[in-house]
Design a protein around this motif. Structure first.
Motif: not given
Lengths: 300, 498
Positions: A243, A245-248, A241, A158, A156
């Motif tokens: 992809g 958290p976010g798109i990290y 994940t 980044p 979680t």
């Protein structure tokens, strides 16, 4: 040449071609056609209304790709995972191979044990590590506070997430390096090593002057195969994940899957797939050129 | 003479049989199985969820009609491509599809599905009016025509731990800290306070730390539905046609208006009071975490309620309270472009996902048999068994499902009246908001999902993320055709198409 010989050679060639023809047709149908069709799709706009319709859209999809921040993010994530994971897998694999080759007690048992992760499907590995990394119920975060260390947001945070994914890849695929390098090591003539030992070569010189150079072809094959595989990574990330958290942690293939199949934007999905193909091709060519050059230098 | 006698006896036997069958209410013609030799193919999600009801009831239908049911399944991610390509390419792979309601607009607007109004009007078994109005009139209907039979009722609802909230010590402590009584939260602002209060300490005395809230936020999963559940009350004014997705006059995206931005800011803030790792949790994980007693509050479909009370591993059986989604005291009016204040709480429950519905390929050779199977599967009796059986994935959607409590007690519920009451309050609410139902729905969702994920991860502010999502929505609409999409959107809302 007598006429009968010419005829029989001609017949032989014809017969050969006839035997090859079904394989060629199957190859064209199953590989080349979908490949070219996907390439064509990347220059088109797909509509299913009234049957499949593809309209030529020029460079629209490619321009969209080069202006898409998610593309650059996915590309850098994928390359970073590939470079770090493959490098560590190779170094670890080589070290373990040398250890196993020294006839450590129980080496047969360890050899079997090391190969186990490779036999699991990436989906199962993904779920297993997702449990391991669970922030509140996972064993890793349970142990860390006992050692006086803070719990970590493995999937979680980044800044950490890519390294967690790399860790799972190393865990699963180092055995592949062991497998290839071990085969390479076994192919080195024992007499060569014995002769070097008789000449008084130390362990380090033995490795540097004989083992490592002779392992280069196996190393090239192992590194190239793993690099190509990691550049296509999707299943473990999807489970670990999604992809985030976010798109990290979004990889190229996951990006293509999300846009092509989840959003059902087939033309853009094909464009992403081809950009990945181009990436793999470029990386492979550069790698092969570099290794050929280094081999030439070592021969000189 | 002998032959003549035998023939006479045969005629006599046939006559007697006909009389007996007539007396039993079965005509000789109907006594023959009506779909003998007919095979229908049903396509849906990989078992157990959603496919299980087909597996449960197909043998009964086959025995009754003589027909055969072939079940083909695929994982969630492959449903849409397989269904759409089967229809669009005319390959007639499936007679029946059981699919998410969000796909209906794509399929119905392209005339892929057989209209079912005539079948339903003539059907005495299905009891169509027993289905709750929102499902039969909105979810199963497109542009005034029924294209699907309702199989499942889906809406987001709110869960709270009754034992935590009703504890007098907690109530006193909460009042001292926040200045008002601790009660099940009625607004999103109260959700924040209650989540903060219960976050990070052992409030149930089990020796482990608990947290405030758990919500599905994972990218690529169901996070965007949770977001709309939070933004609905900030953007939906009672009586207004729509404030959640697009302006129905212009097709301009509304997802970056101040109401949505406020909801996203709330959502980002709530992560601080949630179970660690909530950003990576899908709703499957939300359910297990909540049933393990790790959080005081949760948002989910009906499943948290089911698992909490019926799963043998649940530690919260009988301790969970249920309610309609919390609301707000103000909402953004996209027409006037200003905030509207409400004297009472404005609720706008969201029919996230909308449930699973079943339709028939318009080109199927077996439309009649296919409809008969759907009518059988979706009948009041059989659907009641489905909604009260584990792992069917179906939730209540008929009036009768809410009236007969015996099945719910048998299912393992401690307080089925409360659970069903919360679902009913959601579905029957005058300001209930259906999910988006236009072609390309999942393209819009995907674009929003990525931007929401970036905002949650701190890569963008709420405003930046939603502005970027709105730009992407505009691009998608242009790509699919503004006029067409506007027409489809208005049809999905039941508005006149100009």
């Amino acid at each position: 040449m007598p006429m009968t010989n010419i005829l029989s050679s001609f017949r032989g060639k014809k017969a050969g071609r006839a035997f090859i023809l079904p394989a060629v047709i199957i190859l064209l149908l199953l590989t080349i056609f979908p490949f070219l069709f996907s390439l064509f799709l990347s220059f088109g706009k797909v509509s299913f209304l009234g049957g499949l319709q593809i309209h030529f859209a020029g460079l629209k999809n490619w321009l969209r790709l080069f202006n898409d921040e998610r593309f650059y993010n996915a590309l850098s994530n994928t390359v970073l995972i590939a470079v770090i994971a493959v490098a560590i897998e190779y170094v670890l694999g080589l070290g373990l191979v040398l250890l196993l080759n020294r006839g450590v007690k129980g080496s047969t048992f360890f050899r079997v044990l090391f190969f186990l992760p490779m036999m699991l499907t990436p989906i199962a590995v993904g779920y297993m590590w997702r449990m391991m990394f669970n922030p509140t119920r996972g064993p890793i975060n349970h142990v860390l506070p006992l050692l006086g260390l803070p719990a970590v947001g493995w999937l979680t945070e980044p800044k950490i997430v890519l390294y967690s994914i790399i860790l799972t890849d190393i865990w699963q695929w180092t055995p592949f390096m062991i497998l290839i390098l071990f085969a390479g090591l076994q192919s080195i003539p024992p007499a060569l090593l014995e002769a070097a030992k008789v000449d008084g070569a130390s362990g380090w010189r033995l490795f540097k002057e004989i083992i490592f150079p002779l392992l280069i072809p196996a190393s090239i094959a192992a590194i190239l195969l793993r690099t190509i595989e990691v550049l296509k990574i999707v299943d473990k990330i999807y489970i670990l994940t999604g992809g985030g958290p976010g798109i990290y942690s979004e990889s190229m293939t996951l990006f293509g899957y999300n846009l092509g199949l989840r959003a059902f934007d087939l033309a853009y999905g094909a464009t992403i797939a081809f950009s990945l193909f181009a990436t793999i091709l470029v990386v492979s060519i550069i790698f092969l050129l570099m290794t050929r050059r280094s081999q030439e230098i070592s021969l000189e | 003479m002998f032959k003549k006698t035998r023939r006479s006896r045969l005629i006599l036997v046939l006559c007697v049989s006909a009389v007996l069958l007539s007396a039993l209410g079965i005509s000789p013609a109907l006594a023959q199985k009506r779909f003998e030799g007919v095979e229908i193919t049903v396509f849906t999600q990989t078992p157990p969820f959603i496919a299980k009801p087909v597996q449960m009831f197909r043998a009964d239908w086959e025995r009754e009609t003589g027909g055969k049911v072939r079940l083909i399944t695929a994982p969630w991610g492959e449903l849409y491509p397989k269904m759409f390509s089967s229809f669009a390419l005319g390959s007639q792979n499936y007679d029946i599809i059981i699919f998410p309601a969000a796909y209906l607009a794509d399929f119905a607007s392209n005339e892929f599905l057989a209209p079912l109004d005539t079948f339903i009007a003539a059907d005495t078994r299905i009891d169509w009016l027993d289905i709750l109005p929102v499902y039969r009139e909105k979810i199963s209907t497109y542009a005034g025509t029924i294209y699907a039979v309702t199989m499942d009722g889906d809406s987001h609802m709110f869960y709270y731990r009754r034992d935590a909230i009703e504890n007098p010590e907690h109530q006193a402590k909460f009042k001292a800290e926040y200045g008002y009584d601790l009660a099940p939260p009625k607004t999103w602002a109260e959700v924040r306070d209650v989540a903060e209060f219960f976050n990070g300490w052992d409030w149930d005395g089990d020796g482990r730390i608990e947290y405030g809230v758990v919500e599905g936020m994972r990218k690529g999963a169901q996070g965007f539905w949770t977001f709309f559940s939070r933004s609905a009350a900030y953007t939906s004014i009672p009586g207004q046609a729509q404030g959640l997705f697009f302006d129905p006059e212009t097709m301009k995206p509304l997802i970056n208006d101040p109401g949505h931005v406020q909801a996203l800011e709330d959502w980002i803030e709530i992560m601080e009071f949630g179970v660690p790792g909530m950003i990576n949790m899908d709703n499957g994980e939300v359910r297990s975490v909540y049933a393990a007693g790790e959080a005081a509050l949760a948002i989910d479909w009906g499943d948290v309620g089911v698992i909490s009370d019926t799963d043998p591993g649940s530690t919260v059986k009988g301790k969970v309270g249920y309610s309609i989604l919390p609301g707000t005291t103000r909402a953004w009016d996209y027409v006037e472009e200003s905030w509207v204040d409400f004297p009472e709480v404005n609720h706008a429950p969201f029919l996230a996902f909308g449930g699973w519905i079943a339709g028939i390929d318009a080109k199927s050779d077996n439309v009649e048999a296919a409809y008969d199977f759907l009518s059988f599967l979706g009948s009041p009796e059989n659907s009641y068994i489905c909604v009260t059986t584990p792992e069917t994935g179906f939730n209540p959607f008929r009036k009768s499902h809410f009236e007969k409590l015996a099945g719910w007690y048998g299912y393992g519920f401690v307080n089925p009246e409360d659970y069903l009451g919360a679902i009913q309050a959601t579905i029957a609410h005058s300001n209930v908001q259906p999910d988006i139902r236009i072609p390309g729905a999942f393209r819009y969702f995907e674009a929003l999902d990525a931007q929401l994920a970036m905002a949650l991860a701190g890569a963008k502010t709420a405003k930046q993320a939603l502005d970027d999502a709105a730009k992407e929505w505009d691009t998608i609409t242009e790509d699919l055709g503004i006029e067409e999409q506007l027409k489809n959107y208005r049809a999905s809302l039941g508005l006149p198409i100009e």
